[in-house]
Design a protein around this motif. Structure first.
Motif, PDB file in Angstrom:
ATOM      1  N   THR A  83      -8.509  -5.839   2.698  1.00 11.44           N
ATOM      2  CA  THR A  83      -9.225  -4.956   1.658  1.00 11.44           C
ATOM      3  C   THR A  83      -9.829  -5.652   0.436  1.00 11.44           C
ATOM      4  N   ARG A  84     -10.852  -5.120  -0.028  1.00 17.61           N
ATOM      5  CA  ARG A  84     -11.569  -5.594  -1.272  1.00 17.61           C
ATOM      6  C   ARG A  84     -10.933  -4.590  -2.562  1.00 17.61           C
ATOM      7  N   ALA A  85     -10.358  -3.594  -1.866  1.00 15.71           N
ATOM      8  CA  ALA A  85     -10.085  -2.534  -3.075  1.00 15.71           C
ATOM      9  C   ALA A  85      -9.541  -2.830  -4.204  1.00 15.71           C
TER      10      ALA A  85
ATOM     11  N   ALA B 275     -11.700   1.221  -0.309  1.00 14.84           N
ATOM     12  CA  ALA B 275     -12.267  -0.085   0.256  1.00 14.84           C
ATOM     13  C   ALA B 275     -13.723   0.091   0.317  1.00 14.84           C
TER      14      ALA B 275
ATOM     15  N   SER C 248      -1.331  -3.017  -4.817  1.00 16.50           N
ATOM     16  CA  SER C 248      -1.702  -3.863  -3.792  1.00 16.50           C
ATOM     17  C   SER C 248      -0.213  -4.120  -3.129  1.00 16.50           C
TER      18      SER C 248
ATOM     19  N   ARG D  12      -1.565  -1.106   4.723  1.00 16.24           N
ATOM     20  CA  ARG D  12      -2.400  -0.101   4.466  1.00 16.24           C
ATOM     21  C   ARG D  12      -1.762   1.104   3.636  1.00 16.24           C
TER      22      ARG D  12
ATOM     23  N   HIS E 299      -6.512   1.719  -0.422  1.00 16.35           N
ATOM     24  CA  HIS E 299      -7.405   1.116   0.243  1.00 16.35           C
ATOM     25  C   HIS E 299      -8.113   2.177   1.000  1.00 16.35           C
ATOM     26  N   ASP E 300      -7.422   3.181   1.677  1.00 11.72           N
ATOM     27  CA  ASP E 300      -7.981   4.095   2.560  1.00 11.72           C
ATOM     28  C   ASP E 300      -9.306   4.853   1.645  1.00 11.72           C
TER      29      ASP E 300
END
Ligand SMILES: Cc1cc2nc3c(=O)[nH]c(=O)nc-3n(C[C@H](O)[C@H](O)[C@H](O)COP(=O)(O)O)c2cc1C
Length: 345
Positions: free
Chosen positions: A264-266, A284, A315, A276, A280-281
């Motif tokens: 992920t880059r979120a 991202a 994170s 997860r 992220h969901d």
């Protein structure tokens, strides 16, 4: 110069910025016969200097420090559009918590931290996200410091050796945390570590550290058999007594509800592997490939969520071997990884 072959135990405590790596963790891993590596990212040069002094005061001489190499090149000011749009998405995510400001990325902290590790004579210095300059390499070598570069591909391993790196740290896609791609916008290679490592072994003639997804002593033995001179472990140490892993992060690592890891880059704008979660969901797909700017934007949210104990807004960096992570003294974790004494944990 520190030689990997001289380590009593071929285990390196991987640098883990953002809290998990503490002075005590570095000390414990080194005392256990491996080698601890300080994470200097997100810390001031003065904090790094204080950590080096504390590690030395504990009588530990075999240790390293890791630096994030800043992106080279200057971006035009109008290039903030993607960051502004992402910042808008982050607003009101946690009521009352304003995202961080859009700040231009600089190199001052990196440059000063280089001076700190040089002045302190840190014996093993590793670089992530890029190559140190030839001048920095020369100055480290003049202090008999081993220069290490973290790579995710054979071509970057060649570049590291061409820059006179003494050790190449091969990071597989299974690794927890950020992937050490030299280009922030690049999608990291997916070649599994057990294929990447022999390819790097065949390509360059320097000692190698292998890391990514190590869960147990069997994994360690396999990587040594594939040509590694030492094995780096991060996730396996996240629950160590000496680690600075936050309470909600620790809880998530042992919560069976968190079943998978994702890239992920979120959270930071760079690709990283973690458990997860909702952040992220939701985000991202929208996160621009900008580091450390995105990290700065999400900082206040992550800090507030940590304080509130919410694992879905922080994170949760973790490698694919996360389910094997166990609490306990770091020395016991290192011993289990190097002897197979899992039952003792
Ligand atoms: C919480 C966390 C923080 C990390 N921070 C850094 C860092 O500051 N510098 C770095 O080179 N690698 C960092 N990494 C990557 C590790 O150095 C290492 O490559 C990785 O942990 C190995 O994979 P594993 O977690 O599956 O053992 C981090 C990893 C984790 C889990």
């Amino acid at each position: 110069m520190i030689t990997l072959g001289d380590l009593p135990v071929p285990i390196i405590g991987a640098p883990m910025a953002g809290g998990p790596t503490t002075d005590d963790l570095v000390i414990a891993v080194s005392r256990a016969g491996g080698m601890g590596v300080l994470a200097t990212a997100y810390r001031t040069p003065a904090q790094t200097a204080a950590s080096v002094a504390a590690i030395r005061a504990a009588g530990v001489t075999r240790f390293g420090a890791n630096l994030f190499v800043p992106e080279s090149g200057v971006r035009s000011p109008e290039d903030t559009g993607p960051l502004e749009r992402y910042r808008d998405l982050l607003r009101d995510r946690i009521p009352g918590v304003e995202p961080g400001e859009i700040a231009p990325a600089g190199t001052a902290e990196y440059d000063e931290t280089v001076e700190v590790v040089l002045a302190a004579g840190v014996p093993w210095v590793s670089f992530t996200f890029g190559l140190p300059s030839a001048d920095v390499v020369d100055r480290l070598h003049a202090r008999d410091t081993a220069v290490v570069v973290t790579v995710t591909s054979v071509s970057d391993a060649h570049a590291a050796v061409a820059r006179a790196a003494d050790v190449v740290w091969v990071q597989g896609p299974e690794a927890g945390g950020h992937r050490s791609t030299f280009d922030v916008a690049a999608e990291p290679p997916a070649t599994p570590l057990h294929e990447l490592l022999p390819a790097v072994r065949a390509a360059v003639d320097v000692p190698l550290v292998a890391s990514g997804g190590v869960a147990d002593a069997h994994d360690v033995t396999r990587l040594l058999d594939l040509g590694a001179d030492a094995v780096g472990v991060g996730t396996a140490l996240l629950l160590a007594d000496e680690a600075g892993t936050s309470a909600p992060y620790r809880a998530a690592l042992t919560d069976p509800a968190f079943t998978e890891t994702v890239l992920t880059r979120a959270f930071s704008g760079r690709v990283a592997r973690g458990l997860r979660n909702r952040f992220h969901d939701d985000l991202a797909a929208h996160a621009p490939a900008r580091f450390p700017e995105v990290n700065t934007l999400t900082g206040p949210l992550r800090r507030a969520a940590t304080a509130a104990g919410d694992p879905h807004e922080i994170s949760l960096w973790a490698g694919t071997g996360h389910q094997a992570a166990r609490p306990g003294p770091a020395a016991a974790i290192v011993a289990a990884l190097s002897t197979g004494a899992d039952a003792e944990l």
